[in-house]
Design an enzyme around this catalytic site. Structure first.
Site, PDB file in Angstrom:
ATOM      1  N   TRP A  55       0.946  -1.247  -0.072  1.00  0.00           N
ATOM      2  CA  TRP A  55      -0.109   0.041  -0.054  1.00  0.00           C
ATOM      3  C   TRP A  55       0.827   1.222   0.173  1.00  0.00           C
ATOM      4  O   TRP A  55       0.429   2.165  -0.630  1.00  0.00           O
ATOM      5  CB  TRP A  55      -1.102  -0.125   1.179  1.00  0.00           C
ATOM      6  CG  TRP A  55      -1.755  -1.150   1.036  1.00  0.00           C
ATOM      7  CD1 TRP A  55      -2.121  -2.068   2.168  1.00  0.00           C
ATOM      8  CD2 TRP A  55      -3.117  -1.377  -0.084  1.00  0.00           C
ATOM      9  NE1 TRP A  55      -2.864  -3.017   1.477  1.00  0.00           N
ATOM     10  CE2 TRP A  55      -3.519  -2.651   0.352  1.00  0.00           C
ATOM     11  CE3 TRP A  55      -3.159  -0.810  -1.024  1.00  0.00           C
ATOM     12  CZ2 TRP A  55      -4.509  -3.297  -0.355  1.00  0.00           C
ATOM     13  CZ3 TRP A  55      -4.283  -1.339  -1.902  1.00  0.00           C
ATOM     14  CH2 TRP A  55      -4.791  -2.664  -1.531  1.00  0.00           C
ATOM     15  N   ASP A  71      -1.756   6.931   6.075  1.00  0.00           N
ATOM     16  CA  ASP A  71      -2.767   5.916   5.718  1.00  0.00           C
ATOM     17  C   ASP A  71      -2.847   4.794   6.694  1.00  0.00           C
ATOM     18  O   ASP A  71      -2.196   4.194   7.066  1.00  0.00           O
ATOM     19  CB  ASP A  71      -2.171   5.230   4.250  1.00  0.00           C
ATOM     20  CG  ASP A  71      -3.194   3.924   3.949  1.00  0.00           C
ATOM     21  OD1 ASP A  71      -4.349   3.921   4.775  1.00  0.00           O
ATOM     22  OD2 ASP A  71      -2.857   3.173   3.252  1.00  0.00           O
ATOM     23  N   LYS A 130     -11.961  -1.844   7.150  1.00  0.00           N
ATOM     24  CA  LYS A 130     -11.162  -2.812   8.104  1.00  0.00           C
ATOM     25  C   LYS A 130     -11.804  -2.667   9.612  1.00  0.00           C
ATOM     26  O   LYS A 130     -11.770  -3.696  10.283  1.00  0.00           O
ATOM     27  CB  LYS A 130      -9.838  -2.501   7.882  1.00  0.00           C
ATOM     28  CG  LYS A 130      -9.350  -3.240   6.821  1.00  0.00           C
ATOM     29  CD  LYS A 130      -8.529  -2.542   5.618  1.00  0.00           C
ATOM     30  CE  LYS A 130      -8.077  -3.397   4.470  1.00  0.00           C
ATOM     31  NZ  LYS A 130      -7.478  -2.539   3.524  1.00  0.00           N
TER      32      LYS A 130
HETATM   33  C1  PLP Z   1      -6.904  -2.164   2.393  1.00  0.00           C
HETATM   34  C2  PLP Z   1      -5.789  -1.119   2.311  1.00  0.00           C
HETATM   35  C3  PLP Z   1      -5.987  -0.083   1.431  1.00  0.00           C
HETATM   36  C4  PLP Z   1      -6.674  -0.085   0.114  1.00  0.00           C
HETATM   37  O1  PLP Z   1      -7.868   0.433   0.300  1.00  0.00           O
HETATM   38  P1  PLP Z   1      -9.175   0.508  -0.655  1.00  0.00           P
HETATM   39  O2  PLP Z   1     -10.300   1.271   0.143  1.00  0.00           O
HETATM   40  O3  PLP Z   1      -9.442  -0.790  -1.365  1.00  0.00           O
HETATM   41  O4  PLP Z   1      -8.542   1.508  -1.621  1.00  0.00           O
HETATM   42  C5  PLP Z   1      -4.867   0.932   1.437  1.00  0.00           C
HETATM   43  N1  PLP Z   1      -3.860   1.059   2.501  1.00  0.00           N
HETATM   44  C6  PLP Z   1      -4.149  -0.029   3.535  1.00  0.00           C
HETATM   45  C7  PLP Z   1      -3.088   0.204   4.569  1.00  0.00           C
HETATM   46  C8  PLP Z   1      -5.220  -1.125   3.364  1.00  0.00           C
HETATM   47  O5  PLP Z   1      -5.144  -1.925   4.519  1.00  0.00           O
END
Ligand code: PLP
Length: 355
Positions: free
Chosen positions: A99, A166, A190
């Site tokens: 990511w 993020d 999540k």
């Molecule tokens: C799942 C995830 C993403 C991607 O998220 P989307 O909503 O599918 O774009 C980005 N960063 C992290 C750390 C993730 O766990």
């Protein structure tokens, strides 16, 4: 049989969130209508949005000067929106996984990207420690929890420049100092809600400093001005997010979530370290309390498929590791009860006794 849900995302939500969402699909806010068929401009949905923003601010101690947005496009769109809005000349990133790599790739479209540290050479099995954050960059970006590799940064860095993070897979699992950040974002699927909404915490003062033109939909100021309702927002995931936020508050808030998460992770890591069949995949000091990655010990490598089948038969769901790590990954998000971790540990012990 009771299923124990260890999926990495989308993943387990609290029973309260699921039940309340189901109720609202049938009859929303005593309107005798489904939430799926009423206007997002109705006063009933406006109340949902307002409470979701207020509760996020309360639970995460978000001070004045910051806005909470609920947007579409996933965390992946934020990889582009962040540099679009905040990167003037140069930004610093650390590369700690897939990511983070995706975020770096997008930022490069907007300016110079200084990748000041990376653990890619060892398949991202640790968090780089010895790096210097440059003072001449516009911001420093990192990924707090590396969902795929199972490493996590649980402490705010001391950064000479504003940070962007993020927090997709560990938001609401620890308290943090919002004032150190210009922007915090996360896909909801999540620790918050079903897929389809992204939470963004953005500092008002950070905006309006880049010289480029920003398309309306990608400009944070659009969404601030319109209260996340410039276009039709994903109403159902936002409703579910509100239910999770209410549940967090009722359970004792982020501090209590963190206490439980640490406890759950310790139960599983202790077993991985004790059990002769398994071993962890990442540096101990960087172990994630959200996503626990482990593999068979080399002497027992041939048992991987058998363990997978055995655990599945016992009701464990979603423990297959990501293809870039292999083995197993058990995700222990806030909504996962301790009983599920104990059930997985019992299965690991039982499997060990058979071999
Ligand atoms: C799942 C995830 C993403 C991607 O998220 P989307 O909503 O599918 O774009 C980005 N960063 C992290 C750390 C993730 O766990």
């Amino acid at each position: 049989m009771k299923k124990h849900n260890f999926y990495a995302g989308p993943c387990i939500l609290s029973p309260y969130t699921i039940q309340k969402t189901a109720d609202a699909v049938l009859n929303f806010a005593d309107m005798d209508l489904s939430i799926l068929e009423v206007s997002h401009r109705s006063k009933q949905f406006q109340a949902v949005m307002d409470e979701a923003v207020a509760l996020t601010k309360e639970l995460l101690n978000i001070p004045e000067g910051y806005h909470v947005l609920f947007l579409g496009g996933g965390a992946s769109l934020q990889f582009c929106m962040v540099p679009f809005n905040l990167l003037n000349k140069k930004a610093a990133y650390i590369n700690t996984g897939t990511w983070a790599g995706n975020a770096i790739k997008e930022a490069k479209l907007f300016g110079e990207v200084d990748v000041i540290a990376s653990s890619e050479a060892s398949n991202f099995n640790y968090i780089p420690k010895d790096f210097v954050i440059p003072t001449d960059a516009d911001y420093f970006h990192y990924t707090s929890n590396n969902t795929i590799y199972g490493t996590e940064i649980r402490k705010d860095f001391d950064s000479p420049i504003p940070m962007v993070c993020d927090m997709s897979s560990d938001i609401f699992s620890r308290e943090f100092d919002v004032t150190k950040y210009e922007c915090i974002y996360g896909g909801a699927q999540k620790n918050l809600a079903p897929a389809g909404v992204t939470i963004v915490i953005i500092k008002e003062d950070a905006l309006g400093k880049v010289s480029r033109q920003i398309p309306t939909m990608l400009d944070y100021r659009t969404h601030i001005k319109k209260g996340s309702m410039f276009n039709t927002p994903p109403v159902l995931p936002i409703y579910s997010a509100l239910m999770t936020l209410r549940w967090y508050k009722e359970q004792g808030g982020v501090k209590e979530m963190e206490r439980r998460d640490i406890e759950k992770a310790a139960i599983l890591y202790d077993e991985i370290d004790r059990n002769k069949l398994f071993r962890g995949t990442v540096a101990e000091e960087d172990r994630s309390i959200m996503n626990v990655c482990f593999v068979m010990n080399p002497d027992y490598a041939e048992l991987e498929k058998d363990f997978m089948e055995f655990a599945t038969m016992k009701g464990m769901v979603g423990i297959k590791g990501h293809r870039s790590v292999g083995g197993f990954r058990a995700s222990l998000y806030n909504a996962l009860p301790k009983e599920s971790v104990e059930a997985l540990v019992a299965v690991m012990k039982e499997f060990e006794a058979k071999h």
